[in-house]
Design a protein around this motif. Structure first.
Motif, PDB file in Angstrom:
ATOM      1  N   PRO A  50     -12.525   0.858  -5.219  1.00  0.00           N
ATOM      2  CA  PRO A  50     -12.277  -0.442  -4.580  1.00  0.00           C
ATOM      3  C   PRO A  50     -12.807  -0.532  -3.159  1.00  0.00           C
ATOM      4  O   PRO A  50     -12.945  -1.622  -2.629  1.00  0.00           O
ATOM      5  N   CYS A  51     -13.105   0.592  -2.528  1.00  0.00           N
ATOM      6  CA  CYS A  51     -13.524   0.549  -1.122  1.00  0.00           C
ATOM      7  C   CYS A  51     -14.993   0.897  -0.929  1.00  0.00           C
ATOM      8  O   CYS A  51     -15.470   0.959   0.208  1.00  0.00           O
ATOM      9  N   SER A  52     -15.718   1.127  -2.017  1.00  0.00           N
ATOM     10  CA  SER A  52     -17.074   1.636  -1.837  1.00  0.00           C
ATOM     11  C   SER A  52     -18.000   0.612  -1.210  1.00  0.00           C
ATOM     12  O   SER A  52     -19.030   0.962  -0.662  1.00  0.00           O
ATOM     13  N   ALA A  53     -17.650  -0.684  -1.272  1.00  0.00           N
ATOM     14  CA  ALA A  53     -18.517  -1.697  -0.665  1.00  0.00           C
ATOM     15  C   ALA A  53     -17.955  -2.174   0.670  1.00  0.00           C
ATOM     16  O   ALA A  53     -18.397  -3.182   1.201  1.00  0.00           O
ATOM     17  N   LEU A  54     -16.981  -1.432   1.219  1.00  0.00           N
ATOM     18  CA  LEU A  54     -16.292  -1.927   2.414  1.00  0.00           C
ATOM     19  C   LEU A  54     -16.494  -1.017   3.615  1.00  0.00           C
ATOM     20  O   LEU A  54     -16.779   0.176   3.469  1.00  0.00           O
ATOM     21  N   ASP A  55     -16.306  -1.588   4.800  1.00  0.00           N
ATOM     22  CA  ASP A  55     -16.423  -0.806   6.030  1.00  0.00           C
ATOM     23  C   ASP A  55     -15.124  -0.004   6.241  1.00  0.00           C
ATOM     24  O   ASP A  55     -14.117  -0.257   5.581  1.00  0.00           O
ATOM     25  N   PRO A  56     -15.125   0.975   7.162  1.00  0.00           N
ATOM     26  CA  PRO A  56     -13.967   1.855   7.320  1.00  0.00           C
ATOM     27  C   PRO A  56     -12.677   1.122   7.645  1.00  0.00           C
ATOM     28  O   PRO A  56     -11.606   1.516   7.179  1.00  0.00           O
ATOM     29  N   ILE A  57     -12.747   0.036   8.427  1.00  0.00           N
ATOM     30  CA  ILE A  57     -11.504  -0.649   8.797  1.00  0.00           C
ATOM     31  C   ILE A  57     -10.895  -1.347   7.583  1.00  0.00           C
ATOM     32  O   ILE A  57      -9.699  -1.258   7.319  1.00  0.00           O
ATOM     33  N   SER A  58     -11.748  -2.014   6.799  1.00  0.00           N
ATOM     34  CA  SER A  58     -11.251  -2.666   5.593  1.00  0.00           C
ATOM     35  C   SER A  58     -10.728  -1.616   4.611  1.00  0.00           C
ATOM     36  O   SER A  58      -9.737  -1.836   3.906  1.00  0.00           O
ATOM     37  N   THR A  59     -11.414  -0.458   4.570  1.00  0.00           N
ATOM     38  CA  THR A  59     -10.981   0.617   3.685  1.00  0.00           C
ATOM     39  C   THR A  59      -9.574   1.065   4.064  1.00  0.00           C
ATOM     40  O   THR A  59      -8.707   1.213   3.193  1.00  0.00           O
ATOM     41  N   LEU A  60      -9.345   1.225   5.377  1.00  0.00           N
ATOM     42  CA  LEU A  60      -8.033   1.636   5.844  1.00  0.00           C
ATOM     43  C   LEU A  60      -6.979   0.616   5.422  1.00  0.00           C
ATOM     44  O   LEU A  60      -5.896   0.980   4.954  1.00  0.00           O
ATOM     45  N   ALA A  61      -7.319  -0.675   5.551  1.00  0.00           N
ATOM     46  CA  ALA A  61      -6.370  -1.722   5.182  1.00  0.00           C
ATOM     47  C   ALA A  61      -5.991  -1.601   3.709  1.00  0.00           C
ATOM     48  O   ALA A  61      -4.828  -1.771   3.333  1.00  0.00           O
ATOM     49  N   ILE A  62      -6.990  -1.296   2.865  1.00  0.00           N
ATOM     50  CA  ILE A  62      -6.709  -1.210   1.426  1.00  0.00           C
ATOM     51  C   ILE A  62      -5.920   0.057   1.106  1.00  0.00           C
ATOM     52  O   ILE A  62      -5.032   0.050   0.254  1.00  0.00           O
ATOM     53  N   GLU A  63      -6.219   1.145   1.842  1.00  0.00           N
ATOM     54  CA  GLU A  63      -5.455   2.373   1.605  1.00  0.00           C
ATOM     55  C   GLU A  63      -3.987   2.187   1.989  1.00  0.00           C
ATOM     56  O   GLU A  63      -3.084   2.628   1.269  1.00  0.00           O
ATOM     57  N   ASP A  64      -3.754   1.514   3.142  1.00  0.00           N
ATOM     58  CA  ASP A  64      -2.372   1.224   3.527  1.00  0.00           C
ATOM     59  C   ASP A  64      -1.683   0.423   2.437  1.00  0.00           C
ATOM     60  O   ASP A  64      -0.515   0.661   2.103  1.00  0.00           O
ATOM     61  N   LEU A  65      -2.457  -0.524   1.898  1.00  0.00           N
ATOM     62  CA  LEU A  65      -1.922  -1.388   0.857  1.00  0.00           C
ATOM     63  C   LEU A  65      -1.489  -0.577  -0.357  1.00  0.00           C
ATOM     64  O   LEU A  65      -0.444  -0.824  -0.954  1.00  0.00           O
ATOM     65  N   MET A  66      -2.287   0.424  -0.710  1.00  0.00           N
ATOM     66  CA  MET A  66      -1.950   1.228  -1.887  1.00  0.00           C
ATOM     67  C   MET A  66      -0.614   1.932  -1.692  1.00  0.00           C
ATOM     68  O   MET A  66       0.179   2.038  -2.622  1.00  0.00           O
ATOM     69  N   PHE A  67      -0.385   2.393  -0.463  1.00  0.00           N
ATOM     70  CA  PHE A  67       0.891   3.052  -0.161  1.00  0.00           C
ATOM     71  C   PHE A  67       2.058   2.122  -0.458  1.00  0.00           C
ATOM     72  O   PHE A  67       3.053   2.515  -1.058  1.00  0.00           O
ATOM     73  N   GLN A  68       1.895   0.846  -0.022  1.00  0.00           N
ATOM     74  CA  GLN A  68       2.984  -0.104  -0.251  1.00  0.00           C
ATOM     75  C   GLN A  68       3.112  -0.439  -1.731  1.00  0.00           C
ATOM     76  O   GLN A  68       4.210  -0.585  -2.250  1.00  0.00           O
ATOM     77  N   LEU A  69       1.966  -0.585  -2.389  1.00  0.00           N
ATOM     78  CA  LEU A  69       2.000  -1.071  -3.767  1.00  0.00           C
ATOM     79  C   LEU A  69       2.596  -0.051  -4.728  1.00  0.00           C
ATOM     80  O   LEU A  69       3.124  -0.411  -5.768  1.00  0.00           O
TER      81      LEU A  69
END
Lengths: 363, 258
Positions: free
Chosen positions: B175-194
């Motif tokens: 899910p993060c391969s097309a994203l920059d590091p900041i967006s990647t971090l946002a999605i990783e944080d999201l996974m923790f919550q989800l």
């Protein structure tokens, strides 16, 4: 020169291999170092290696090509203007000589001493037959296009698509002949049947004769515009990004729901363009309608009785025996047809333009 | 809201080509499981087998047994669309529907389920967008096209779209391969919550990401091009990255291979 090779030996990743004589491994710097003489002396070889920049060329292929495209673009405008001037110049004297109202008079007798002609019935017939043709053709065409792009096995889809394209290549006079001599029979029987059971609906009323009617003309027209709309819609549907189709499927969409969610919205502007192209052909279609319609002058919504006429068919039928005023009158009718087509096209543009925010990002 | 996935001897084919062979693993509910391995080792194929998206491609089929809380999802009587509603998926590239607004994108799945009432849709859209950490950024422009957002926002929009239908499992294919590091971090944080609510399976090429976000890690590999992908090792993420029991895994995570 003395310490240069040493520096280049440290410069590349393959420092050791340079020392053992493989000059390529260290990259270009090693080669420069081995060039006799001072390597920093610019060599003017015309390749932008050093020295003053070359002057911009004042004339070349670039400018010539620009001039050529500009000329081509201007030519279109000049031709359109020339046609418009010619049409208006010929139409105005005939319109002046008309002794009846050009918009409302029901009839076409411009060749007499007291010229009488009106565009109303012809414009009505043109719009009615084209609208009917689209009403029949669009659902069928979209159905075929969706089947070819999303349901049929790939090989069958390609073969059928080729056949559809072939249908578009049939000359309209062939459609006209076929409609007049062959297709008229089932249409006549069907009209009689409609008249018997649904005669209480005004569009299927009347006492006959049936056959050479708006219905026959519209059906032939529908078959003619079908391949254009099908072919273009199929291309548009095929361009739907796989990612969007998969997104819909992954949300739990069935095949049809996926088409509704991803394919149809994505293809909408293209389908509108395809329908407009089809409508353009239907409005301008001449010979097929001249051969299948009943050629009468009158405004009637009756679809099955002999009758009906269109601007283009009227021009084809009446041009041969027209005098000066007659030709002017026909040219005036051509101007009206041109205007109708223009309005249709502008409407289509407006529809597409209003959704541009969504469609541009889709491109 | 979260279910256990059990795969037993799962093999998947593209026509005559066998892409994965005899994959057996269990994904526990409310965990994040990472699938790692070199390109072409079949981790995406396995992921797509879990929600029956693999069979969308012409000629593709799956063998073996895949159950979600002991329900066979490849059973003849099972409705494919129901499986996909239960197991949502986020793709490699953000793929919001280009013709739809942000709001319509989020509720697209609900509309497919026949939800029509505006108030329910609005409530669900807000909940999903809040869960995807996107609400504050888009709440004033829900009517604007979803494709007008930045790449990272689009991917979070796609996550919101996926979780709006309240699936049991969320699959994420790089899910993060097309994203920059900041967006990647946002999605990783999201996974923790989800993972409080969903079972998450993620395919990633980024080993740091696998180490950061996942509880369990499965390492896939192939012998050579043309061979089917196999599961080499499956264990707790910490074990895999600190003390793997298979040499091949160690070679891969230390960068000596693949």
């Amino acid at each position: 020169m003395g310490d240069t090779p040493q520096r280049s030996a440290h410069a590349g990743t393959g420092g050791i291999t340079v020392a053992t004589g493989h000059e390529w491994a260290a990259g270009a710097s090693a080669r420069v170092a081995e060039t006799p003489g001072n390597p920093r002396t610019p060599v003017d070889n015309g390749m932008g290696g050093g020295g003053a920049l070359p002057r911009a060329r004042s004339f070349g292929a670039e400018r010539a090509f620009r001039g050529l495209t500009l000329a081509a673009g201007t030519a279109v405008l000049v031709i359109i203007a020339a046609i418009a001037i010619f049409l208006i110049a010929r139409a105005v004297p005939a319109l002046r000589a008309n002794t009846e109202n050009f918009w409302t008079y029901e009839g076409w007798s411009p060749n007499e001493a007291q010229p009488k002609f009106g565009i109303g019935t012809l414009a009505f017939g043109t719009v009615l037959s084209s609208a009917l043709a689209l009403l029949i053709a669009v659902p069928v065409a979209l159905g075929i296009a969706l089947y070819l792009s999303h349901y049929a096995p790939r090989r069958l889809g390609t073969a059928l698509g080729f056949l559809i394209d072939l249908l578009a290549a049939v000359p309209s006079v062939v459609f006209g002949l076929w409609g007049r001599d062959v297709f008229i029979n089932p249409v006549r029987d069907f009209s009689a049947w409609l008249n018997e059971y649904f005669g209480w609906i005004p569009i299927f009323g009347g006492d006959g004769p049936f056959g050479r009617s708006i219905m026959l003309g519209s059906l032939v027209l529908a078959i003619m515009v079908l391949p254009i709309i099908t072919s273009l819609s199929r291309e548009v549907f095929l361009q739907t990004p796989t990612a969007n189709e998969e997104a819909a499927l992954a949300l739990g969409a069935t095949r049809w729901e996926m088409i509704r969610t991803a394919v149809l919205p994505y293809g909408r502007p293209g389908v509108i363009a395809a329908v407009m192209l089809g409508l353009g052909r239907a409005l301008g279609e001449t010979i097929a309608l001249a051969m299948t319609l009943g050629i009468t002058f009158g405004v009637s919504f009756n679809l099955i009785q002999n009758g009906g006429n269109t601007i283009a068919a009227n021009i084809a039928n009446a041009f041969g025996e027209a005098n000066d005023t007659g030709r002017g009158a026909l040219i005036a009718s051509g101007l009206v047809l041109f205007t109708i087509t223009l309005i249709v096209n502008i409407t289509a543009r407006v529809i597409i333009y209003r959704r541009r925010e969504f469609t541009e990002s889709a491109a | 809201m979260a279910k256990r996935i059990e795969a037993t001897n799962v093999s998947a084919y593209y026509g005559g080509f066998k892409a994965i062979e005899n994959i057996t693993l269990t994904v526990e509910p409310k965990t994040v499981t990472a699938l790692i391995g070199p390109s072409g080792c079949g981790k995406s194929t396995f992921l797509r087998s879990i929600n029956r998206m693999h069979e969308v491609l012409p000629g593709a089929r799956v063998e073996g047994n895949l159950t979600i809380d002991n329900q066979d999802i490849y059973d003849r009587d099972v409705d494919v669309t129901a499986v996909r509603r239960m197991i949502g998926m986020v793709f490699q590239r953000p793929n919001p529907f280009p013709t739809m607004s942000i709001f319509e994108n989020v509720v697209a799945g609900l509309r497919l389920n026949g939800v029509k009432k505006k108030s329910i849709l609005e409530e669900a859209a807000e909940r999903a967008l809040r869960s995807a950490n996107l609400w504050d950024e888009v709440k004033d422009r829900l009517g604007k096209p979803g494709a007008g957002l930045s790449g990272g926002q689009q991917q979070r929009l796609c996550i919101a779209r996926t979780i709006a239908v309240e699936p049991q499992v969320v699959l994420m294919d790089e899910p993060c391969s097309a994203l920059d590091p900041i967006s990647t971090l946002a999605i990783e944080d999201l996974m923790f919550q989800l993972k409080d609510q969903f079972t998450i399976v993620i395919v990633t090429h980024n080993m740091q990401q696998a180490a950061r976000v996942s509880d369990r890690t499965a390492f896939f590999s192939i012998e050579k091009t043309g061979d089917p992908g196999r599961l080499i090792e499956y264990d707790n993420t910490q074990k895999i990255f600190s003390n793997p029991s298979v040499k091949k895994t160690e070679d891969y995570i230390t960068g000596r291979f693949g």
